[in-house]
Write an enzyme that holds these catalytic residues in place. Structure first.
Site, short mmCIF file in Angstrom:
data_model
loop_
_atom_site.label_atom_id
_atom_site.label_comp_id
_atom_site.label_asym_id
_atom_site.label_seq_id
_atom_site.Cartn_x
_atom_site.Cartn_y
_atom_site.Cartn_z
N THR A 140 6.19 -7.41 -12.35
CA THR A 140 4.76 -7.59 -12.57
C THR A 140 4.06 -8.24 -11.38
OG1 THR A 140 3.21 -8.85 -13.95
CG2 THR A 140 5.39 -9.76 -13.75
N ASP A 141 2.74 -8.05 -11.32
CA ASP A 141 1.95 -8.73 -10.28
C ASP A 141 1.78 -10.22 -10.57
OD1 ASP A 141 0.18 -8.56 -12.42
OD2 ASP A 141 -1.40 -7.52 -11.31
N GLU A 142 2.09 -10.63 -11.82
CA GLU A 142 1.85 -12.04 -12.20
C GLU A 142 2.74 -13.01 -11.42
OE1 GLU A 142 1.11 -13.06 -16.17
OE2 GLU A 142 0.15 -11.15 -16.65
N LYS A 157 9.82 -13.79 -14.95
CA LYS A 157 9.88 -12.51 -14.22
C LYS A 157 10.17 -12.76 -12.74
CE LYS A 157 9.19 -8.82 -15.53
NZ LYS A 157 10.09 -7.78 -16.16
N TYR A 179 6.04 -16.87 -18.70
CA TYR A 179 6.35 -15.43 -18.55
C TYR A 179 6.49 -15.08 -17.07
CZ TYR A 179 5.40 -10.46 -17.86
OH TYR A 179 5.44 -9.16 -17.43
#
Ligand code: NAD
Ligand code: DAU
Length: 352
Positions: free
Chosen positions: A128-130, A158, A154
């Site tokens: 993810t970009d997060e 990741k 989260y």
């Protein structure tokens, strides 16, 4: 693949089947996994479903030796930021421990392959970009060399899994690929996420909970485009590399909510509800809420020729139509557990 009964995974299964590929689909069927997403896939002999846990080393090892795959595409994860704030432990277990277990089993299996099979094998990790943290309004978009700065449990879980994947390439030579993608939307998304939640609430004339001032920005990508990007990276990506995937469609949350309201007012007008924008309710913010995400997807475009094909407006119209046409699917996902989550996350917020 792992996590193929979830939102993006089930879209990916359908894409693989359409290409005539055989898919072994390992999924634990958590609250987010749904066998109903796979009804079409189950009609095809090339879709093989395996109910199990990526944290179960013996199960994963046996499955690899039984089916002898050429690649592993790893989607399985706990994926909802608000749940990671309420219960981070599940995220550490699946996203960190689960990815580690899968990497260990993949490495052991890969070492047993012939030299040609070893060279051609791929482990693609869907991320993810997060992991890159939050941008200010004028900051450049995230690129592959942006330092990691995860802000939610989260995102941290990741990021941790991304680092493990990187280490297995550098240390053991496992041919890994990582994709870091922005917010997806489309068919089969569980209605705890912004877009399907707002579609269902707006349809029924319920409040539309917007966190904070509604000006947080996300980059949105139609799920079919994400799946085609993963296929492209799997086929042509360079082992050890990471690729950012995005839709070039930055939108403030309030704009997204307003667009959904307009689409529903057009497609499903309701005189009692009236103008659905009046349903918007600003509610207390998500703790640690990242302000803006934006993706620079020029590497995957330049090196592999992938670009998004569905505009945000077209994708959102298709998505709203899909939810309107799939009332039975919606009814089945709104179980007691789903209602408990909605109560836990929104009851106090909406009462304030
Ligand atoms: P999802 O929550 O809809 O689906 C996750 C799937 O993983 C479910 O089917 C669930 O049953 C399965 N699963 C969970 N724990 C498992 C375990 N221990 N063993 C086996 N299966 C397990 O998630 P999604 O939105 O489809 O996201 C898929 C992947 O893509 C995730 O890794 C996520 O981090 C990443 N991603 C998602 C988005 C997005 O916008 N949704 C964007 C970028 C990246
Ligand atoms: O950026 C990629 C990520 O996108 C993925 O890695 C995650 O798995 C996926 O869940 C998604 O995370 P977000 O937190 O961005 O998605 P979500 O739909 O939960 O929220 C989108 C934005 O809308 C975010 O700024 C929070 C806001 N929001 C969300 C909900 C559920 C609201 O304002 N109200 C809500 O009720």
């Amino acid at each position: 693949m792992t996590g193929g009964a979830g939102f993006i995974g089930s879209n990916f299964v359908l894409q693989c089947i359409a290409k005539g590929e055989t898919v072994i689909n390992l999924d634990l069927l958590t609250y987010a996994g749904n066998r109903a997403n796979l009804i079409e896939a189950d009609r095809e002999a090339c879709h093989i479903f395996a109910h199990g846990d990526i944290c179960d080393a013996a199960f994963v090892g046996a499955l690899l030796r039984e089916h002898h795959p050429q690649a592993i595409v790893h989607f399985a994860a706990e994926s909802h930021v608000d749940r990671s704030i309420a219960d981070p432990g599940a995220f550490i277990r699946t996203n960190v421990q689960g990815t580690f277990t899968l990497l260990e089993q993949a490495k052991a299996y890969w070492l047993e392959l012939s030299e040609t099979e070893k060279r051609n094998f791929r482990f693609l990790h869907v991320s993810t970009d997060e992991v890159y943290g939050s941008l200010r309004p004028t900051d450049p978009a995230f690129c592959e060399t942006t330092p990691y700065a995860p802000n939610s449990p989260y995102a941290a879980s990741k990021a941790s899994s991304d680092h493990l994947v990187r280490a297995y390439f550098h240390t053991y030579g496992l041919p890994t690929l990582t994709t870091n993608c922005s917010n997806n939307y489309g068919p089969f998304q569980f209605p705890e996420k912004l877009i399907p939640l707002v579609i269902l609430n707006a349809l029924e004339g319920k409040p539309l909970p917007v966190y904070g001032d509604g000006m947080n920005v996300r980059d949105w990508l139609y799920v079919g485009d994400h799946c085609s990007a993963i296929q492209t990276v799997l086929e042509n990506g360079r082992p050890g590399e990471t690729y950012n995937i995005g839709g070039n469609s930055e939108r403030a949350n309030l704009d997204v909510v307003h667009t959904i309201c307009s689409l529903l007012d057009e497609l499903r007008p309701n005189a009692t509800i009236g103008d659905r924008r009046t349903l918007v309710q600003f509610v207390p913010d998500r703790p640690g809420h990242d302000r803006r995400y934006a993706i620079d997807a020029s590497k995957v475009a330049r090196e592999l020729g992938w670009r998004p094909t569905v505009s945000f407006e077209e994708g959102l119209r298709r998505t709203v139509q899909w939810y309107l046409e799939n009332a039975h699917w919606i009814e089945n996902v709104r179980t007691g557990a789903y209602r408990d989550w909605i109560r836990q996350n929104y009851e106090e917020r909406i009462a304030q």
